[in-house]
Design an enzyme around this catalytic site. Structure first.
Site, PDB file in Angstrom:
ATOM      1  N   ASP A  31      46.850  71.093  20.010  1.00 34.66           N
ATOM      2  CA  ASP A  31      48.133  71.704  20.369  1.00 34.66           C
ATOM      3  C   ASP A  31      48.016  72.351  21.745  1.00 34.66           C
ATOM      4  OD1 ASP A  31      50.452  73.267  20.493  1.00 34.66           O
ATOM      5  OD2 ASP A  31      50.319  73.841  18.375  1.00 34.66           O
ATOM      6  N   LYS A  37      66.074  58.060  19.375  1.00 41.82           N
ATOM      7  CA  LYS A  37      66.891  58.188  20.583  1.00 41.82           C
ATOM      8  C   LYS A  37      67.923  57.048  20.647  1.00 41.82           C
ATOM      9  CE  LYS A  37      64.241  61.661  21.814  1.00 41.82           C
ATOM     10  NZ  LYS A  37      62.892  61.484  22.216  1.00 41.82           N
ATOM     11  N   LEU A  38      68.979  57.232  21.445  1.00 39.15           N
ATOM     12  CA  LEU A  38      70.126  56.306  21.416  1.00 39.15           C
ATOM     13  C   LEU A  38      69.721  54.829  21.492  1.00 39.15           C
ATOM     14  CD1 LEU A  38      73.264  55.810  21.525  1.00 39.15           C
ATOM     15  CD2 LEU A  38      72.971  55.725  24.002  1.00 39.15           C
ATOM     16  N   ILE A  53      56.692  58.555  27.238  1.00 33.44           N
ATOM     17  CA  ILE A  53      56.463  58.535  28.690  1.00 33.44           C
ATOM     18  C   ILE A  53      54.984  58.765  29.005  1.00 33.44           C
ATOM     19  CG2 ILE A  53      57.040  59.684  30.869  1.00 33.44           C
ATOM     20  CD1 ILE A  53      59.810  60.365  29.519  1.00 33.44           C
ATOM     21  N   GLY A  54      54.352  59.701  28.292  1.00 36.83           N
ATOM     22  CA  GLY A  54      52.937  59.990  28.550  1.00 36.83           C
ATOM     23  C   GLY A  54      52.074  58.758  28.346  1.00 36.83           C
ATOM     24  N   TYR A  83      66.924  72.459  23.082  1.00 33.70           N
ATOM     25  CA  TYR A  83      65.931  71.642  23.792  1.00 33.70           C
ATOM     26  C   TYR A  83      65.972  71.928  25.291  1.00 33.70           C
ATOM     27  CZ  TYR A  83      64.282  67.589  26.438  1.00 33.70           C
ATOM     28  OH  TYR A  83      63.672  66.795  27.371  1.00 33.70           O
ATOM     29  N   GLU A  99      68.407  67.557  31.934  1.00 31.18           N
ATOM     30  CA  GLU A  99      69.196  68.397  31.018  1.00 31.18           C
ATOM     31  C   GLU A  99      69.159  69.869  31.410  1.00 31.18           C
ATOM     32  OE1 GLU A  99      69.288  67.684  26.919  1.00 31.18           O
ATOM     33  OE2 GLU A  99      68.994  65.535  27.126  1.00 31.18           O
ATOM     34  N   ALA A 144      50.288  60.570  23.806  1.00 31.73           N
ATOM     35  CA  ALA A 144      50.547  59.575  22.758  1.00 31.73           C
ATOM     36  C   ALA A 144      52.041  59.369  22.544  1.00 31.73           C
ATOM     37  CB  ALA A 144      49.888  59.992  21.442  1.00 31.73           C
ATOM     38  N   ALA A 161      64.694  75.355  26.282  1.00 29.31           N
ATOM     39  CA  ALA A 161      63.226  75.450  26.246  1.00 29.31           C
ATOM     40  C   ALA A 161      62.621  74.770  27.471  1.00 29.31           C
ATOM     41  CB  ALA A 161      62.693  74.817  24.960  1.00 29.31           C
ATOM     42  N   LYS A 162      63.196  73.627  27.873  1.00 34.57           N
ATOM     43  CA  LYS A 162      62.676  72.935  29.064  1.00 34.57           C
ATOM     44  C   LYS A 162      62.900  73.786  30.321  1.00 34.57           C
ATOM     45  CE  LYS A 162      61.074  69.452  29.269  1.00 34.57           C
ATOM     46  NZ  LYS A 162      59.631  69.086  29.100  1.00 34.57           N
TER      47      LYS A 162
HETATM   48  P1  NAD Z   1      58.021  61.980  23.015  1.00 28.34           P
HETATM   49  O1  NAD Z   1      58.746  62.776  22.000  1.00 28.34           O
HETATM   50  O2  NAD Z   1      58.011  60.503  22.909  1.00 28.34           O
HETATM   51  O3  NAD Z   1      56.500  62.441  23.098  1.00 28.34           O
HETATM   52  C1  NAD Z   1      56.108  63.779  23.095  1.00 28.34           C
HETATM   53  C2  NAD Z   1      54.622  63.812  22.801  1.00 28.34           C
HETATM   54  O4  NAD Z   1      54.197  65.191  22.842  1.00 28.34           O
HETATM   55  C3  NAD Z   1      54.257  63.283  21.414  1.00 28.34           C
HETATM   56  O5  NAD Z   1      53.145  62.422  21.525  1.00 28.34           O
HETATM   57  C4  NAD Z   1      53.901  64.532  20.620  1.00 28.34           C
HETATM   58  O6  NAD Z   1      52.945  64.312  19.608  1.00 28.34           O
HETATM   59  C5  NAD Z   1      53.355  65.446  21.728  1.00 28.34           C
HETATM   60  N1  NAD Z   1      53.456  66.874  21.418  1.00 28.34           N
HETATM   61  C6  NAD Z   1      54.536  67.547  20.957  1.00 28.34           C
HETATM   62  N2  NAD Z   1      54.227  68.855  20.809  1.00 28.34           N
HETATM   63  C7  NAD Z   1      52.937  69.003  21.202  1.00 28.34           C
HETATM   64  C8  NAD Z   1      52.062  70.109  21.286  1.00 28.34           C
HETATM   65  N3  NAD Z   1      52.452  71.335  20.925  1.00 28.34           N
HETATM   66  N4  NAD Z   1      50.811  69.900  21.746  1.00 28.34           N
HETATM   67  C9  NAD Z   1      50.394  68.659  22.104  1.00 28.34           C
HETATM   68  N5  NAD Z   1      51.175  67.577  22.029  1.00 28.34           N
HETATM   69  C10 NAD Z   1      52.433  67.744  21.585  1.00 28.34           C
HETATM   70  O7  NAD Z   1      58.611  62.460  24.425  1.00 28.34           O
HETATM   71  P2  NAD Z   1      58.905  61.664  25.768  1.00 28.34           P
HETATM   72  O8  NAD Z   1      60.237  61.059  25.696  1.00 28.34           O
HETATM   73  O9  NAD Z   1      57.720  60.844  26.103  1.00 28.34           O
HETATM   74  O10 NAD Z   1      59.000  62.900  26.780  1.00 28.34           O
HETATM   75  C11 NAD Z   1      57.853  63.350  27.497  1.00 28.34           C
HETATM   76  C12 NAD Z   1      58.297  64.447  28.439  1.00 28.34           C
HETATM   77  O11 NAD Z   1      59.306  63.941  29.314  1.00 28.34           O
HETATM   78  C13 NAD Z   1      58.917  65.658  27.731  1.00 28.34           C
HETATM   79  O12 NAD Z   1      58.536  66.825  28.407  1.00 28.34           O
HETATM   80  C14 NAD Z   1      60.416  65.440  27.910  1.00 28.34           C
HETATM   81  O13 NAD Z   1      61.107  66.672  27.921  1.00 28.34           O
HETATM   82  C15 NAD Z   1      60.462  64.770  29.261  1.00 28.34           C
HETATM   83  N6  NAD Z   1      61.600  63.896  29.529  1.00 28.34           N
HETATM   84  C16 NAD Z   1      61.946  62.916  28.650  1.00 28.34           C
HETATM   85  C17 NAD Z   1      63.010  62.063  28.950  1.00 28.34           C
HETATM   86  C18 NAD Z   1      63.453  60.975  28.012  1.00 28.34           C
HETATM   87  O14 NAD Z   1      64.568  60.450  28.178  1.00 28.34           O
HETATM   88  N7  NAD Z   1      62.644  60.583  27.024  1.00 28.34           N
HETATM   89  C19 NAD Z   1      63.719  62.229  30.164  1.00 28.34           C
HETATM   90  C20 NAD Z   1      63.336  63.261  31.023  1.00 28.34           C
HETATM   91  C21 NAD Z   1      62.258  64.069  30.700  1.00 28.34           C
HETATM   92  O1  DAU Z   2      68.494  63.255  30.137  1.00 27.70           O
HETATM   93  C1  DAU Z   2      67.134  63.338  29.798  1.00 27.70           C
HETATM   94  C2  DAU Z   2      67.029  63.545  28.308  1.00 27.70           C
HETATM   95  O2  DAU Z   2      67.441  62.322  27.707  1.00 27.70           O
HETATM   96  C3  DAU Z   2      65.637  63.930  27.846  1.00 27.70           C
HETATM   97  O3  DAU Z   2      65.302  65.170  28.407  1.00 27.70           O
HETATM   98  C4  DAU Z   2      65.582  64.000  26.321  1.00 27.70           C
HETATM   99  O4  DAU Z   2      64.265  64.258  25.885  1.00 27.70           O
HETATM  100  C5  DAU Z   2      66.047  62.671  25.765  1.00 27.70           C
HETATM  101  O5  DAU Z   2      66.094  62.727  24.357  1.00 27.70           O
HETATM  102  C6  DAU Z   2      67.429  62.322  26.301  1.00 27.70           C
HETATM  103  O6  DAU Z   2      68.442  63.230  25.811  1.00 27.70           O
HETATM  104  P1  DAU Z   2      69.883  62.727  25.339  1.00 27.70           P
HETATM  105  O7  DAU Z   2      70.444  63.691  24.387  1.00 27.70           O
HETATM  106  O8  DAU Z   2      70.723  62.323  26.490  1.00 27.70           O
HETATM  107  O9  DAU Z   2      69.419  61.364  24.610  1.00 27.70           O
HETATM  108  P2  DAU Z   2      69.814  60.701  23.204  1.00 27.70           P
HETATM  109  O10 DAU Z   2      69.136  59.385  23.154  1.00 27.70           O
HETATM  110  O11 DAU Z   2      69.618  61.632  22.065  1.00 27.70           O
HETATM  111  O12 DAU Z   2      71.389  60.478  23.385  1.00 27.70           O
HETATM  112  C7  DAU Z   2      71.896  59.735  24.479  1.00 27.70           C
HETATM  113  C8  DAU Z   2      73.415  59.727  24.342  1.00 27.70           C
HETATM  114  O13 DAU Z   2      73.766  58.984  23.169  1.00 27.70           O
HETATM  115  C9  DAU Z   2      74.016  61.104  24.146  1.00 27.70           C
HETATM  116  O14 DAU Z   2      75.277  61.164  24.787  1.00 27.70           O
HETATM  117  C10 DAU Z   2      74.196  61.211  22.655  1.00 27.70           C
HETATM  118  C11 DAU Z   2      74.501  59.779  22.232  1.00 27.70           C
HETATM  119  N1  DAU Z   2      74.062  59.422  20.867  1.00 27.70           N
HETATM  120  C12 DAU Z   2      72.761  59.641  20.542  1.00 27.70           C
HETATM  121  C13 DAU Z   2      72.304  59.349  19.275  1.00 27.70           C
HETATM  122  C14 DAU Z   2      70.862  59.600  18.888  1.00 27.70           C
HETATM  123  C15 DAU Z   2      74.963  58.867  19.967  1.00 27.70           C
HETATM  124  O15 DAU Z   2      76.142  58.637  20.295  1.00 27.70           O
HETATM  125  N2  DAU Z   2      74.502  58.574  18.720  1.00 27.70           N
HETATM  126  C16 DAU Z   2      73.224  58.813  18.326  1.00 27.70           C
HETATM  127  O16 DAU Z   2      72.896  58.531  17.129  1.00 27.70           O
END
Ligand code: NAD
Ligand code: DAU
Length: 367
Positions: free
Chosen positions: A73, A210-211, A22-23, A171, A149, A19, A174-175
């Site tokens: 969970d 997110k940004l 990305i999922g 974060y 990351e 939900a 943990a990953k």
């Molecule tokens: P998101 O925060 O949009 O979604 C995370 C989802 O996980 C939510 O639906 C939340 O309810 C669910 N969740 C959280 N804890 C849970 C638990 N304990 N049990 C079951 N469900 C749970 O995240 P996203 O951006 O879609 O990221 C998905 C995956 O991709 C993550 O593993 C993240 O680390 C990875 N990832 C994200 C990015 C990015 O830029 N968004 C980039 C690279 C990798």
């Molecule tokens: O690189 C992959 C990662 O990208 C994922 O694993 C993470 O789940 C995802 O959140 C994202 O991490 P970042 O920290 O790079 O993303 P974020 O959108 O938080 O920030 C992107 C850049 O923008 C970073 O350099 C911080 C900056 N930023 C972010 C926010 C939220 C700002 O300058 N102002 C802000 O308010």
């Protein structure tokens, strides 16, 4: 050698975190192929999880018939075990994902990112043993969705999959821990597991913490944009449709134990991203404030995507096209934006930004 497909039409995929941003893209894309694939989503529905992200599936009778949603969970073995027993493939996209929140409150990141992954792996191990005993036709394939990351900040060059991990935020740590558990279970128990390391992902349905979605939604509302530090941090942008496609491709083509970078191929300093999104929103730099930096802020992420390219996958969405479509999507979905700002949003926003914005100063567009 290409592995036989883990997700042929008719397969049953368990998508944890389905939900989320990305999922849910993966769920929407796979089910809309209408090839008989079934998907069960397991999602805790944290503040980041949103059932509305699955509405296109749930409102389509043919897709809804191949879809099930379970709220729960991944760290709960009683929930996970029966779902793993029914799955041919498990994609773990569940995680706490926002770096700033991990700095404020790390614990949930460890619980989901480490214990949750461990619980999933135990279930996969059990199902692998059942397959060996003939109790199910084949062992499940497990895909851990990880991130660039885990490499840490990269001053020069590009990370390759064999580089040492150097996570620098709770974060990212943990990953990295979750990934190491996946490798340990593959080596020790011979489970069929693969890892993808995706770069910064953007697109529709991304939580406005997110940004890109934060700055787009604030810009559309005429609210200030809090740019951390000098705004010269570099990220490599990947459209969410490409990220989901890469996960699907890796499920089909990777060897057990593979780790694969999913690089977007568009490395940009934050200032460039901000300039482009302001233009797409019809706003200017007067909204931008430079605010105190994120502690331990990673200066640059950059990955080499050559290994996945050699298998035959490359991203398709050009950044400016993807950004324009993303801005249009947020402009057209004010109800989704309001709904995604759940009960904790105002408290989080105040904690993260109130003092920063008080100390913030106007930014000169010229570096
Ligand atoms: P998101 O925060 O949009 O979604 C995370 C989802 O996980 C939510 O639906 C939340 O309810 C669910 N969740 C959280 N804890 C849970 C638990 N304990 N049990 C079951 N469900 C749970 O995240 P996203 O951006 O879609 O990221 C998905 C995956 O991709 C993550 O593993 C993240 O680390 C990875 N990832 C994200 C990015 C990015 O830029 N968004 C980039 C690279 C990798
Ligand atoms: O690189 C992959 C990662 O990208 C994922 O694993 C993470 O789940 C995802 O959140 C994202 O991490 P970042 O920290 O790079 O993303 P974020 O959108 O938080 O920030 C992107 C850049 O923008 C970073 O350099 C911080 C900056 N930023 C972010 C926010 C939220 C700002 O300058 N102002 C802000 O308010």
């Amino acid at each position: 050698m290409t592995r036989s497909p883990a997700v042929p039409g008719g397969a049953h995929i368990l998508v944890t975190g389905g939900a989320g941003f990305i999922g849910s893209q993966l769920v929407r894309d796979v089910l809309s192929r209408r090839d008989g694939t079934r998907i069960t989503v397991l999602d805790k529905l944290t503040y980041a999880g949103n059932r509305a992200n699955l509405a296109p599936v749930e409102s389509d009778p043919e897709q809804a018939a191949r879809f099930a949603f379970v709220q729960g969970d991944i760290a709960d073995p009683a929930v996970v075990a029966p779902l793993a027993a029914e799955a041919d493939t498990i994609v773990n996209a569940a995680a706490e994902t926002h770096v700033d929140r991990s700095i404020l409150d790390p614990e949930a990141f460890l619980r989901t990112g480490v214990i949750g992954v461990h619980v999933l792996l135990e279930a996969v191990r059990h199902e692998t043993e059942r397959a060996a005993d003939g109790a199910r036709p084949a062992a499940p394939r497990f895909l851990q969705v990880s991130t660039d990351e885990v490499y840490g900040s990269i001053p020069a060059g590009r990370s390759v999959e064999t580089d040492a991990l150097g996570p620098r935020s709770p974060y990212a740590a943990a990953k990295a821990a979750g990934e190491l558990l996946v490798r340990a279970y593959h080596v020790t128990y011979n489970i069929d597991a693969v890892v993808t390391r995706g770069s910064n992902t953007y697109g529709p349905y991304q939580h406005p913490e997110k940004l890109i979605p934060l700055f787009v939604t604030n810009a559309l509302a005429g609210a200030p944009l809090p740019m951390y530090g000098d705004g010269m941090q570099v990220r490599d942008w990947l459209h969410v449709a490409d990220h989901a496609a890469a996960i699907d491709f890796v499920l089909r083509h990777a060897e057990p134990g593979d780790v694969l970078n999913v690089a977007g191929g568009t490395e940009l300093p934050n200032r460039d991203v901000i300039g482009r999104l302001l233009a797409a929103c019809g706003r200017d730099w007067s909204l931008v404030r430079t605010v105190p930096d994120r502690p331990g802020h990673d200066r640059r992420y950059a990955m080499d995507g050559g290994r996945l390219a050699a298998l035959g996958w490359r991203p398709q969405v050009a950044f400016d096209d993807g950004l324009a479509a993303t801005v249009a999507w947020y402009r057209e979905h004010p109800d989704w934006i309001a709904q995604s700002r759940t009960a904790d949003w105002d408290a989080y926003y105040a904690r993260q930004y109130a003092e920063r914005l008080e100390r913030g100063v106007a930014v000169d567009e010229v570096r």
